[in-house]
Design an enzyme around this catalytic site. Structure first.
Site, mmCIF file in Angstrom:
data_model
loop_
_atom_site.group_PDB
_atom_site.id
_atom_site.type_symbol
_atom_site.label_atom_id
_atom_site.label_comp_id
_atom_site.label_asym_id
_atom_site.label_seq_id
_atom_site.Cartn_x
_atom_site.Cartn_y
_atom_site.Cartn_z
ATOM 1 C CB THR A 68 -5.484 -3.921 2.151
ATOM 2 O OG1 THR A 68 -5.368 -2.620 1.570
ATOM 3 C CG2 THR A 68 -4.132 -4.334 2.693
ATOM 4 C CD GLU B 50 -7.328 3.335 2.261
ATOM 5 O OE1 GLU B 50 -7.356 2.796 1.145
ATOM 6 O OE2 GLU B 50 -7.905 2.861 3.255
ATOM 7 C CG ASP C 91 -7.791 2.436 -2.131
ATOM 8 O OD1 ASP C 91 -6.713 2.199 -1.542
ATOM 9 O OD2 ASP C 91 -8.887 2.002 -1.732
ATOM 10 C CG ASP D 94 -1.899 -1.073 1.353
ATOM 11 O OD1 ASP D 94 -3.099 -0.794 1.347
ATOM 12 O OD2 ASP D 94 -1.481 -2.252 1.444
ATOM 13 C CE LYS E 254 -17.450 -4.849 -4.598
ATOM 14 N NZ LYS E 254 -16.173 -5.266 -4.013
ATOM 15 C CG HIS F 244 -15.977 -4.472 3.538
ATOM 16 N ND1 HIS F 244 -14.840 -4.482 2.765
ATOM 17 C CD2 HIS F 244 -15.555 -4.459 4.826
ATOM 18 C CE1 HIS F 244 -13.777 -4.495 3.552
ATOM 19 N NE2 HIS F 244 -14.181 -4.492 4.803
ATOM 20 C CG ASP G 102 -12.709 2.601 -0.915
ATOM 21 O OD1 ASP G 102 -11.642 2.120 -1.332
ATOM 22 O OD2 ASP G 102 -12.984 2.702 0.291
ATOM 23 N NE ARG H 157 -18.533 -0.426 -0.141
ATOM 24 C CZ ARG H 157 -17.606 -1.366 -0.238
ATOM 25 N NH1 ARG H 157 -17.581 -2.156 -1.291
ATOM 26 N NH2 ARG H 157 -16.708 -1.518 0.705
ATOM 27 C CB SER I 173 -10.783 -4.324 -5.054
ATOM 28 O OG SER I 173 -10.859 -4.985 -6.309
ATOM 29 C CB ILE J 189 -3.555 -1.871 -2.015
ATOM 30 C CG1 ILE J 189 -2.182 -2.033 -2.663
ATOM 31 C CG2 ILE J 189 -4.283 -3.227 -2.009
ATOM 32 C CD1 ILE J 189 -1.438 -3.281 -2.239
ATOM 33 C CG ASP J 190 -10.492 -0.686 -3.623
ATOM 34 O OD1 ASP J 190 -10.859 -0.673 -2.438
ATOM 35 O OD2 ASP J 190 -11.269 -0.771 -4.587
HETATM 36 P P1 AMP Z 1 -14.547 -4.101 -0.982
HETATM 37 O O1 AMP Z 1 -13.487 -5.088 -1.256
HETATM 38 O O2 AMP Z 1 -15.376 -3.727 -2.157
HETATM 39 O O3 AMP Z 1 -15.385 -4.440 0.195
HETATM 40 O O4 AMP Z 1 -13.846 -2.727 -0.690
HETATM 41 C C1 AMP Z 1 -12.713 -2.556 0.091
HETATM 42 C C2 AMP Z 1 -12.871 -1.244 0.791
HETATM 43 O O5 AMP Z 1 -13.874 -1.374 1.778
HETATM 44 C C3 AMP Z 1 -11.673 -0.766 1.538
HETATM 45 O O6 AMP Z 1 -10.876 0.042 0.728
HETATM 46 C C4 AMP Z 1 -12.265 0.044 2.681
HETATM 47 O O7 AMP Z 1 -12.171 1.422 2.427
HETATM 48 C C5 AMP Z 1 -13.723 -0.327 2.690
HETATM 49 N N1 AMP Z 1 -14.202 -0.757 3.995
HETATM 50 C C6 AMP Z 1 -13.510 -1.078 5.102
HETATM 51 N N2 AMP Z 1 -14.358 -1.367 6.121
HETATM 52 C C7 AMP Z 1 -15.614 -1.219 5.649
HETATM 53 C C8 AMP Z 1 -16.918 -1.368 6.214
HETATM 54 N N3 AMP Z 1 -17.093 -1.737 7.477
HETATM 55 N N4 AMP Z 1 -17.982 -1.121 5.425
HETATM 56 C C9 AMP Z 1 -17.818 -0.755 4.144
HETATM 57 N N5 AMP Z 1 -16.605 -0.612 3.550
HETATM 58 C C10 AMP Z 1 -15.516 -0.841 4.291
HETATM 59 MG MG MG Z 2 -9.972 0.941 -0.592
#
Ligand code: AMP
Ligand code: MG
Length: 326
Positions: A122, A66, A117, A43, A233, A206, A262, A247, A230, A119-120
């Protein structure tokens, strides 16, 4: 657009760094941030490389990214590792320079800025699954350019084998293209109106999976959702392998607002491929509020034709009292 090529080159370099880190990853290469989420050498390295390249070509542009260097400045082992990976990208560099490049990402939101970002996803990176490097340029509140590097995303989702890794590049008014990671193959991508498939986060915390399942049922989707980490999608929607990405905040964090990095690159990748992106009320995402979308709640991305149906599904779900009030 000169910016497009600079952004593609920067993301490709960051991908190389991430792949090197992944191949040599040690336990100490990942630490937890104060919010409990992981951050890795990759990152920091990715942010250093991209901020250096953008600063070099566009010294007056702000970058809103980020990470920052605070944790690194207190951890010389971690900083040495980051600097060593950054140097392998051909950068003869000092530890101070690495921290300074990373902190170029603490810029202010204004009339023209980049958002990154490094690394989106992580958590996906640490599992060896999907992650993305997401860079976007925003002018007067509108995303004009987005580059989404997806090092582990096959060029066709359903084909086992085949080339792994691709990059999406979208420019306002000029469509979305998918590139191979050597930048050679380049093809335009479009959303599909015949695929009926939901994409959602791999991490159940998430999003609101119960809401997604009920909305997908109302839409008469029969395929199981594609669960990936990430902004990959958004790439799947742009190239017609999924048609809807919902989301909503997880029920235990109903007031959570999404971070701009994001979604910025993903938004234009989908829009320029013929799709639509809004919040869960159908409002435009407001990129000028701050690091988070405090004026929006939830995100909906679709192939366009499904958009009103998904918004209606979200509304019905909320009215049924089983979700947060929108
Ligand atoms: P994804 O893989 O689409 O869920 O996205 C990853 C991103 O989710 C990360 O970059 C974070 O910024 C974000 N993230 C972390 N914790 C949460 C949470 N509790 N609810 C929603 N998004 C989150
Ligand atoms: Mg991210």
């Amino acid at each position: 657009m000169f910016e497009r090529q600079v952004a593609i080159d920067a993301v490709l370099q960051a991908i190389q760094l991430c792949q090197r880190v992944q191949a040599e990853m040690a336990d100490s290469d990942s630490v937890d941030k104060s919010d409990g989420s992981p951050v890795t050498v990759a990152d920091f390295g990715s942010q250093a490389i991209i901020c250096r390249i953008i600063s070099d070509k566009f010294p007056d542009d702000a970058i809103v990214a980020e990470e920052d260097s605070q944790a690194l400045r207190k951890d010389s082992t971690l900083l040495d590792r980051v600097a060593s990976f950054v140097s392998q990208q051909g950068e003869d560099t000092s530890l101070q320079a690495v921290c300074d490049w990373i902190d170029r990402g603490r810029g202010k939101i204004g009339q023209r800025f980049w958002t990154l970002d490094p690394i989106d996803g992580t958590k996906g990176f640490l599992r060896g699954d999907q992650y993305a490097i997401a860079l976007a340029l925003i002018v007067n509140g509108v995303v004009q350019l987005g580059v989404l590097g997806c090092p582990n995303l096959r060029q066709k989702w359903k084909t086992a084998g085949g080339e792994r890794g691709c990059l999406f590049a979208a420019e306002r008014g000029n469509g979305t293209h998918m590139l191979s990671l050597d930048g050679r193959i380049k093809e335009p991508v479009r959303v599909s109106h015949t695929v009926h498939c939901l994409a959602e986060s791999f991490e159940s915390a998430h999003g609101d999976r119960a809401a997604n399942a009920s909305i997908a049922r109302n839409l008469k989707f029969t395929e199981p959702p594609i669960r990936v980490d990430s902004q990959a999608k958004y790439g799947l929607i742009a190239r017609g392998e999924a048609s809807v990405y919902i989301r909503l905040p997880h029920p235990i964090t109903p007031d959570r607002h999404e971070c701009i990095w994001d979604h910025a690159a993903g938004l234009i990748v989908v829009e320029e491929a013929g799709g639509m992106v809004s919040d869960a009320d159908g409002k435009r995402l407001d990129f000028l509020q701050g690091r988070r979308f405090t004026a929006n709640r939830g995100i909906v991305a679709t192939n366009g034709v499904m958009h009103p149906h998904v918004l209606e599904g979200v509304r019905l779900h909320s009215n049924a009292g089983s979700g947060p009030p929108f």
